[in-house]
Design a protein around this motif. Sequence first.
Motif, short mmCIF file in Angstrom:
data_model
loop_
_atom_site.label_atom_id
_atom_site.label_comp_id
_atom_site.label_asym_id
_atom_site.label_seq_id
_atom_site.Cartn_x
_atom_site.Cartn_y
_atom_site.Cartn_z
N ASP A 131 0.63 -1.24 0.09
CA ASP A 131 -0.08 -0.12 -0.28
C ASP A 131 0.48 1.60 0.14
O ASP A 131 1.66 1.38 0.93
CB ASP A 131 -0.32 0.07 1.52
N TRP A 132 0.89 1.52 -1.38
CA TRP A 132 1.75 2.96 -1.68
C TRP A 132 1.19 4.07 -0.98
O TRP A 132 2.00 5.71 -0.64
CB TRP A 132 2.58 2.72 -3.04
N ARG A 133 -0.04 4.30 -1.02
CA ARG A 133 -1.07 5.69 -0.64
C ARG A 133 -0.95 6.08 0.80
O ARG A 133 -0.53 6.78 0.94
CB ARG A 133 -2.31 4.93 -0.92
N ARG A 134 -0.42 4.61 1.96
CA ARG A 134 -0.49 5.08 3.15
C ARG A 134 0.87 5.78 3.76
O ARG A 134 1.08 6.33 4.14
CB ARG A 134 -0.54 3.95 3.98
N GLN A 135 1.52 5.21 2.66
CA GLN A 135 3.16 6.30 3.03
C GLN A 135 3.16 7.03 2.15
O GLN A 135 3.65 8.01 3.16
CB GLN A 135 4.27 5.33 1.85
N VAL A 136 2.81 7.97 1.08
CA VAL A 136 2.54 8.91 0.52
C VAL A 136 1.62 9.47 2.02
O VAL A 136 2.85 10.89 2.30
CB VAL A 136 1.51 8.93 -0.58
N ARG A 137 1.00 9.49 2.71
CA ARG A 137 0.14 10.31 3.21
C ARG A 137 0.77 10.92 4.06
O ARG A 137 0.82 10.91 4.92
CB ARG A 137 -1.33 8.95 4.01
N ASN A 138 1.08 9.46 5.04
CA ASN A 138 1.52 9.48 6.14
C ASN A 138 3.72 9.66 6.37
O ASN A 138 4.26 9.99 6.68
CB ASN A 138 1.82 8.28 6.92
N CYS A 139 4.04 10.69 4.63
CA CYS A 139 5.61 10.63 5.26
C CYS A 139 5.99 11.96 5.55
O CYS A 139 4.95 13.31 5.87
CB CYS A 139 5.24 10.58 3.56
N PRO A 140 6.74 12.25 6.46
CA PRO A 140 7.16 13.19 7.26
C PRO A 140 7.57 14.17 6.12
O PRO A 140 7.98 15.44 6.89
CB PRO A 140 8.07 12.33 8.25
#
Length: 374
Positions: free
Chosen positions: A292-301
Amino acid sequence: REAADIDHVSVETKRAQIKSLCAKLGCAGQTDLVRLAMSQLVHLLLLSATSGAGPHTAEIFARNHLPAEVRLTVHMLGQGRMLRTFECGPHGGRPAFVGHGMLFPMLLLNAAEHCQRLNLRIVVPLRSGYLDGQSPSALLHETDRERDLDDVAQFIRQHGGPVPIIGHSIGANWTLEFAHRHPGCVAQVILLSPNFLDVSIPQSPFAGFVNSLRAMASRPGMLRSIAWQFRQQFLDRRIIRQVLKRSCGENRDDMAVLDGLLGAGPIYGWFEEGYRSSIVGIADDMDASSRDWRRQVRNCPRPVSMLASIFDPVAKVSAWHAAGDLENVNLVTLPVGGHFGIASHSAQFWEQLATMLEPGDGGSSMAQQTLQQQ
Protein backbone atom coordinates in the motif's frame (compact mmCIF):
# COMPACT_ATOMS: atom_id res chain seq x y z
CA ARG A 1 56.30 22.44 -8.11
CA GLU A 2 57.63 19.07 -7.00
CA ALA A 3 55.33 17.30 -9.49
CA ALA A 4 56.48 19.65 -12.25
CA ASP A 5 60.12 18.85 -11.46
CA ILE A 6 59.46 15.11 -11.45
CA ASP A 7 57.66 15.28 -14.82
CA HIS A 8 60.22 17.72 -16.29
CA VAL A 9 57.61 20.33 -17.19
CA SER A 10 57.04 23.92 -16.10
CA VAL A 11 54.84 24.84 -13.13
CA GLU A 12 52.45 26.58 -15.55
CA THR A 13 52.10 23.36 -17.54
CA LYS A 14 51.37 21.37 -14.39
CA ARG A 15 48.75 23.91 -13.31
CA ALA A 16 47.13 23.70 -16.74
CA GLN A 17 47.03 19.92 -16.47
CA ILE A 18 45.36 20.12 -13.04
CA LYS A 19 42.85 22.65 -14.36
CA SER A 20 42.04 20.33 -17.26
CA LEU A 21 41.59 17.34 -14.93
CA CYS A 22 39.28 19.33 -12.64
CA ALA A 23 37.15 20.34 -15.61
CA LYS A 24 36.89 16.76 -16.92
CA LEU A 25 36.13 15.24 -13.50
CA GLY A 26 33.84 18.01 -12.24
CA CYS A 27 36.12 18.94 -9.34
CA ALA A 28 36.14 22.40 -7.73
CA GLY A 29 39.92 22.50 -7.25
CA GLN A 30 43.08 20.59 -6.41
CA THR A 31 41.83 19.54 -2.95
CA ASP A 32 38.63 18.16 -4.44
CA LEU A 33 40.64 16.37 -7.13
CA VAL A 34 42.90 14.70 -4.54
CA ARG A 35 39.86 13.68 -2.45
CA LEU A 36 38.28 12.01 -5.48
CA ALA A 37 41.51 10.21 -6.39
CA MET A 38 42.02 8.95 -2.85
CA SER A 39 38.47 7.57 -2.64
CA GLN A 40 39.25 5.41 -5.65
CA LEU A 41 42.67 4.38 -4.33
CA VAL A 42 40.99 3.05 -1.17
CA HIS A 43 38.77 0.92 -3.40
CA LEU A 44 41.77 -0.44 -5.31
CA LEU A 45 43.54 -1.30 -2.05
CA LEU A 46 40.48 -3.24 -0.90
CA LEU A 47 40.40 -5.13 -4.16
CA SER A 48 44.08 -5.98 -4.02
CA ALA A 49 43.66 -7.28 -0.48
CA THR A 50 41.15 -9.85 -1.72
CA SER A 51 42.83 -12.81 -3.35
CA GLY A 52 41.87 -13.15 -6.97
CA ALA A 53 39.36 -10.29 -6.84
CA GLY A 54 38.44 -8.74 -10.18
CA PRO A 55 36.39 -5.71 -11.08
CA HIS A 56 33.06 -5.35 -9.34
CA THR A 57 30.00 -6.00 -11.52
CA ALA A 58 29.05 -2.33 -11.18
CA GLU A 59 32.43 -1.26 -12.57
CA ILE A 60 32.06 -3.52 -15.59
CA PHE A 61 28.52 -2.26 -16.18
CA ALA A 62 29.60 1.38 -15.95
CA ARG A 63 32.53 0.81 -18.29
CA ASN A 64 30.39 -0.97 -20.88
CA HIS A 65 27.20 1.07 -20.81
CA LEU A 66 27.45 4.44 -19.04
CA PRO A 67 28.98 7.71 -20.33
CA ALA A 68 32.45 8.64 -19.14
CA GLU A 69 30.96 11.66 -17.33
CA VAL A 70 29.17 9.32 -14.89
CA ARG A 71 31.47 8.63 -11.93
CA LEU A 72 31.38 5.35 -10.04
CA THR A 73 32.67 6.19 -6.57
CA VAL A 74 33.30 3.94 -3.57
CA HIS A 75 32.74 5.34 -0.07
CA MET A 76 33.88 3.87 3.24
CA LEU A 77 31.16 3.94 5.92
CA GLY A 78 32.97 2.36 8.83
CA GLN A 79 32.90 -1.18 10.23
CA GLY A 80 34.22 -2.40 6.87
CA ARG A 81 31.09 -1.42 4.94
CA MET A 82 31.24 0.23 1.53
CA LEU A 83 28.70 2.17 -0.49
CA ARG A 84 29.02 2.52 -4.26
CA THR A 85 27.43 5.50 -5.92
CA PHE A 86 26.96 6.61 -9.51
CA GLU A 87 27.36 10.39 -9.64
CA CYS A 88 26.84 12.97 -12.34
CA GLY A 89 27.25 16.74 -12.46
CA PRO A 90 29.63 19.19 -10.75
CA HIS A 91 30.87 18.25 -7.27
CA GLY A 92 29.79 21.62 -5.98
CA GLY A 93 26.33 21.45 -7.55
CA ARG A 94 23.02 21.23 -5.71
CA PRO A 95 22.84 17.62 -4.49
CA ALA A 96 19.92 15.27 -5.02
CA PHE A 97 19.93 11.56 -4.23
CA VAL A 98 18.08 8.95 -6.30
CA GLY A 99 16.31 5.87 -5.02
CA HIS A 100 16.81 3.77 -8.13
CA GLY A 101 14.96 0.92 -9.74
CA MET A 102 16.09 -1.46 -12.47
CA LEU A 103 15.90 1.29 -15.14
CA PHE A 104 18.24 3.74 -13.40
CA PRO A 105 20.57 4.05 -16.44
CA MET A 106 17.69 5.96 -18.08
CA LEU A 107 18.50 8.77 -15.65
CA LEU A 108 22.22 8.76 -16.36
CA LEU A 109 22.58 8.26 -20.11
CA ASN A 110 21.71 11.88 -20.97
CA ALA A 111 22.26 13.52 -17.59
CA ALA A 112 25.77 15.00 -17.80
CA GLU A 113 25.02 17.96 -20.03
CA HIS A 114 21.83 18.90 -18.17
CA CYS A 115 23.33 18.52 -14.69
CA GLN A 116 26.29 20.68 -15.67
CA ARG A 117 24.04 23.37 -17.14
CA LEU A 118 21.59 23.30 -14.22
CA ASN A 119 24.31 22.97 -11.54
CA LEU A 120 22.90 19.70 -10.20
CA ARG A 121 24.87 16.90 -8.58
CA ILE A 122 22.93 13.64 -8.91
CA VAL A 123 23.97 10.80 -6.58
CA VAL A 124 22.59 7.29 -7.14
CA PRO A 125 23.51 4.95 -4.24
CA LEU A 126 23.71 1.39 -5.56
CA ARG A 127 21.60 -0.85 -3.36
CA SER A 128 22.30 -4.46 -2.46
CA GLY A 129 20.86 -6.94 -4.91
CA TYR A 130 21.62 -4.66 -7.89
CA LEU A 131 24.66 -5.16 -10.15
CA ASP A 132 26.20 -7.51 -7.63
CA GLY A 133 26.70 -10.62 -9.76
CA GLN A 134 25.36 -12.97 -7.09
CA SER A 135 24.82 -16.60 -7.95
CA PRO A 136 21.29 -18.01 -8.35
CA SER A 137 21.52 -19.35 -4.79
CA ALA A 138 21.26 -15.74 -3.58
CA LEU A 139 17.57 -15.86 -4.43
CA LEU A 140 17.09 -18.04 -1.36
CA HIS A 141 18.24 -15.22 0.95
CA GLU A 142 16.63 -11.92 1.81
CA THR A 143 18.38 -8.66 1.02
CA ASP A 144 18.72 -6.32 3.97
CA ARG A 145 16.62 -3.32 2.95
CA GLU A 146 16.97 -1.73 6.37
CA ARG A 147 20.76 -1.95 6.14
CA ASP A 148 20.63 -0.29 2.72
CA LEU A 149 18.48 2.50 4.15
CA ASP A 150 20.87 2.97 7.07
CA ASP A 151 23.97 2.97 4.82
CA VAL A 152 22.58 5.75 2.63
CA ALA A 153 21.55 7.73 5.72
CA GLN A 154 25.06 7.43 7.15
CA PHE A 155 26.53 8.61 3.86
CA ILE A 156 24.19 11.63 3.75
CA ARG A 157 25.09 12.58 7.33
CA GLN A 158 28.78 12.35 6.49
CA HIS A 159 28.26 14.80 3.64
CA GLY A 160 26.29 17.54 5.29
CA GLY A 161 22.72 16.66 6.15
CA PRO A 162 19.26 16.58 4.58
CA VAL A 163 18.98 16.40 0.80
CA PRO A 164 16.15 15.94 -1.70
CA ILE A 165 15.49 12.29 -2.61
CA ILE A 166 14.18 11.33 -6.06
CA GLY A 167 12.42 7.96 -6.31
CA HIS A 168 12.61 6.74 -9.91
CA SER A 169 10.17 4.17 -11.35
CA ILE A 170 10.02 1.08 -9.11
CA GLY A 171 12.51 2.77 -6.74
CA ALA A 172 9.73 5.12 -5.57
CA ASN A 173 8.70 2.69 -2.85
CA TRP A 174 12.25 2.44 -1.48
CA THR A 175 12.44 6.24 -1.42
CA LEU A 176 9.26 6.50 0.64
CA GLU A 177 10.62 3.86 3.02
CA PHE A 178 13.81 5.91 3.38
CA ALA A 179 11.87 9.10 4.16
CA HIS A 180 9.90 7.29 6.89
CA ARG A 181 12.96 5.66 8.46
CA HIS A 182 15.36 8.63 8.21
CA PRO A 183 13.31 11.84 7.98
CA GLY A 184 16.25 13.90 9.24
CA CYS A 185 18.20 13.03 6.08
CA VAL A 186 15.42 14.07 3.69
CA ALA A 187 14.58 17.62 2.64
CA GLN A 188 11.85 16.63 0.18
CA VAL A 189 10.64 13.61 -1.80
CA ILE A 190 10.14 13.66 -5.57
CA LEU A 191 8.62 10.60 -7.25
CA LEU A 192 9.79 10.51 -10.87
CA SER A 193 7.67 8.37 -13.22
CA PRO A 194 6.81 6.09 -10.27
CA ASN A 195 5.83 2.45 -10.68
CA PHE A 196 3.87 1.16 -7.70
CA LEU A 197 2.48 -1.97 -9.41
CA ASP A 198 -0.93 -0.55 -8.60
CA VAL A 199 -3.99 -2.80 -8.95
CA SER A 200 -6.62 -0.06 -9.32
CA ILE A 201 -5.43 1.09 -12.74
CA PRO A 202 -7.72 0.37 -15.71
CA GLN A 203 -7.54 -3.22 -16.85
CA SER A 204 -4.95 -4.02 -19.49
CA PRO A 205 -2.57 -6.92 -20.22
CA PHE A 206 0.00 -5.27 -17.93
CA ALA A 207 -2.54 -4.73 -15.15
CA GLY A 208 -3.61 -8.36 -15.40
CA PHE A 209 0.02 -9.44 -15.22
CA VAL A 210 0.58 -7.29 -12.11
CA ASN A 211 -2.57 -8.59 -10.43
CA SER A 212 -1.35 -12.15 -10.97
CA LEU A 213 2.03 -11.28 -9.47
CA ARG A 214 0.35 -9.85 -6.39
CA ALA A 215 -1.82 -12.95 -6.02
CA MET A 216 1.30 -15.14 -6.07
CA ALA A 217 3.32 -12.81 -3.81
CA SER A 218 1.69 -14.36 -0.73
CA ARG A 219 3.58 -17.58 -1.43
CA PRO A 220 7.06 -17.34 0.15
CA GLY A 221 9.85 -17.04 -2.38
CA MET A 222 7.51 -17.01 -5.36
CA LEU A 223 8.52 -13.57 -6.67
CA ARG A 224 12.17 -14.59 -6.59
CA SER A 225 11.39 -17.69 -8.62
CA ILE A 226 9.52 -15.52 -11.12
CA ALA A 227 12.45 -13.12 -11.32
CA TRP A 228 14.77 -16.06 -12.03
CA GLN A 229 12.53 -17.22 -14.89
CA PHE A 230 12.58 -13.67 -16.27
CA ARG A 231 16.36 -13.83 -16.19
CA GLN A 232 16.31 -16.97 -18.31
CA GLN A 233 13.99 -15.38 -20.87
CA PHE A 234 15.77 -12.02 -21.02
CA LEU A 235 18.79 -13.62 -22.63
CA ASP A 236 16.75 -13.18 -25.83
CA ARG A 237 16.60 -9.50 -26.84
CA ARG A 238 13.51 -10.11 -28.97
CA ILE A 239 11.67 -11.20 -25.83
CA ILE A 240 13.04 -8.21 -23.89
CA ARG A 241 11.56 -5.89 -26.49
CA GLN A 242 8.23 -7.69 -26.45
CA VAL A 243 7.95 -7.60 -22.63
CA LEU A 244 8.94 -3.94 -22.33
CA LYS A 245 6.68 -3.01 -25.23
CA ARG A 246 3.69 -4.56 -23.46
CA SER A 247 4.67 -2.91 -20.16
CA CYS A 248 4.87 0.51 -21.80
CA GLY A 249 1.51 0.20 -23.49
CA GLU A 250 3.17 0.71 -26.86
CA ASN A 251 3.73 4.42 -26.16
CA ARG A 252 5.43 5.78 -29.28
CA ASP A 253 8.12 7.76 -27.44
CA ASP A 254 8.90 4.87 -25.10
CA MET A 255 9.28 2.52 -28.05
CA ALA A 256 11.63 5.01 -29.73
CA VAL A 257 13.77 4.97 -26.57
CA LEU A 258 13.85 1.16 -26.52
CA ASP A 259 14.97 1.04 -30.15
CA GLY A 260 17.55 3.84 -29.83
CA LEU A 261 15.69 6.41 -31.94
CA LEU A 262 15.46 8.70 -28.89
CA GLY A 263 17.72 8.89 -25.87
CA ALA A 264 21.21 7.45 -25.91
CA GLY A 265 21.00 4.28 -27.97
CA PRO A 266 19.08 0.98 -27.73
CA ILE A 267 18.61 -0.21 -24.18
CA TYR A 268 18.49 -3.95 -24.83
CA GLY A 269 22.19 -4.57 -24.23
CA TRP A 270 22.41 -2.81 -20.88
CA PHE A 271 18.98 -4.02 -19.78
CA GLU A 272 19.96 -7.64 -20.38
CA GLU A 273 23.25 -7.29 -18.52
CA GLY A 274 21.78 -5.19 -15.73
CA TYR A 275 18.83 -7.51 -15.13
CA ARG A 276 21.01 -10.61 -15.13
CA SER A 277 23.05 -9.22 -12.21
CA SER A 278 20.15 -7.56 -10.36
CA ILE A 279 17.47 -10.23 -10.01
CA VAL A 280 17.62 -10.25 -6.19
CA GLY A 281 17.11 -6.49 -5.90
CA ILE A 282 14.42 -6.41 -8.59
CA ALA A 283 12.45 -9.23 -6.96
CA ASP A 284 12.52 -7.44 -3.60
CA ASP A 285 11.41 -4.17 -5.21
CA MET A 286 8.55 -5.95 -6.99
CA ASP A 287 7.45 -7.34 -3.64
CA ALA A 288 7.72 -3.99 -1.83
CA SER A 289 6.01 -2.06 -4.63
CA SER A 290 2.95 -4.29 -4.48
CA ARG A 291 2.14 -2.98 -1.00
CA ASP A 292 0.00 0.00 0.00
CA TRP A 293 1.94 3.00 -1.28
CA ARG A 294 -0.96 5.40 -0.59
CA ARG A 295 -0.51 5.07 3.17
CA GLN A 296 3.22 5.75 2.78
CA VAL A 297 2.51 8.88 0.75
CA ARG A 298 -0.19 10.13 3.15
CA ASN A 299 2.05 9.64 6.19
CA CYS A 300 5.31 10.78 4.62
CA PRO A 301 7.11 13.10 7.09
CA ARG A 302 8.43 15.29 4.26
CA PRO A 303 6.73 17.10 1.35
CA VAL A 304 6.01 14.77 -1.59
CA SER A 305 5.97 15.83 -5.25
CA MET A 306 5.41 13.71 -8.32
CA LEU A 307 6.76 14.34 -11.83
CA ALA A 308 5.54 12.25 -14.74
CA SER A 309 4.30 12.47 -18.30
CA ILE A 310 0.54 12.68 -18.72
CA PHE A 311 1.03 9.86 -21.24
CA ASP A 312 3.01 7.62 -18.86
CA PRO A 313 1.36 4.18 -19.28
CA VAL A 314 2.91 2.89 -16.04
CA ALA A 315 2.49 5.80 -13.62
CA LYS A 316 -1.05 6.63 -14.84
CA VAL A 317 -1.11 9.81 -12.73
CA SER A 318 -4.38 10.96 -14.29
CA ALA A 319 -6.21 7.87 -12.98
CA TRP A 320 -4.64 8.22 -9.53
CA HIS A 321 -5.46 11.93 -9.39
CA ALA A 322 -9.08 11.34 -10.45
CA ALA A 323 -9.42 8.70 -7.72
CA GLY A 324 -8.20 11.19 -5.10
CA ASP A 325 -5.01 9.21 -4.39
CA LEU A 326 -2.75 12.25 -4.83
CA GLU A 327 -4.55 14.86 -2.75
CA ASN A 328 -1.52 15.66 -0.59
CA VAL A 329 0.97 15.37 -3.45
CA ASN A 330 2.30 18.28 -5.49
CA LEU A 331 1.63 16.75 -8.91
CA VAL A 332 3.63 18.09 -11.86
CA THR A 333 2.94 16.56 -15.27
CA LEU A 334 4.54 17.18 -18.64
CA PRO A 335 2.72 16.77 -21.97
CA VAL A 336 5.63 14.88 -23.57
CA GLY A 337 7.16 11.40 -23.43
CA GLY A 338 5.97 8.29 -21.64
CA HIS A 339 7.42 6.19 -18.82
CA PHE A 340 10.91 6.83 -20.25
CA GLY A 341 10.38 10.57 -20.53
CA ILE A 342 13.65 11.29 -18.72
CA ALA A 343 15.38 9.70 -21.74
CA SER A 344 13.11 10.70 -24.64
CA HIS A 345 12.65 14.33 -23.54
CA SER A 346 15.58 14.74 -21.18
CA ALA A 347 15.84 18.56 -21.42
CA GLN A 348 12.21 19.13 -20.36
CA PHE A 349 12.36 16.60 -17.52
CA TRP A 350 15.69 17.77 -16.13
CA GLU A 351 14.67 21.43 -16.28
CA GLN A 352 11.45 20.65 -14.42
CA LEU A 353 13.33 18.56 -11.85
CA ALA A 354 15.73 21.45 -11.29
CA THR A 355 12.77 23.76 -10.71
CA MET A 356 11.19 21.37 -8.24
CA LEU A 357 14.50 21.07 -6.37
CA GLU A 358 14.55 24.82 -5.74
CA PRO A 359 13.72 25.89 -2.16
CA GLY A 360 9.95 26.06 -1.81
CA ASP A 361 9.36 23.54 -4.61
CA GLY A 362 8.80 25.84 -7.55
CA GLY A 363 6.88 23.25 -9.54
CA SER A 364 3.51 24.07 -7.95
CA SER A 365 2.30 26.65 -10.47
CA MET A 366 3.12 24.37 -13.41
CA ALA A 367 1.31 21.49 -11.70
CA GLN A 368 -1.89 23.52 -11.39
CA GLN A 369 -1.50 24.67 -15.00
CA THR A 370 -1.16 21.14 -16.34
CA LEU A 371 -4.04 19.75 -14.30
CA GLN A 372 -6.31 22.49 -15.62
CA GLN A 373 -5.29 21.54 -19.16
CA GLN A 374 -6.15 17.90 -18.43
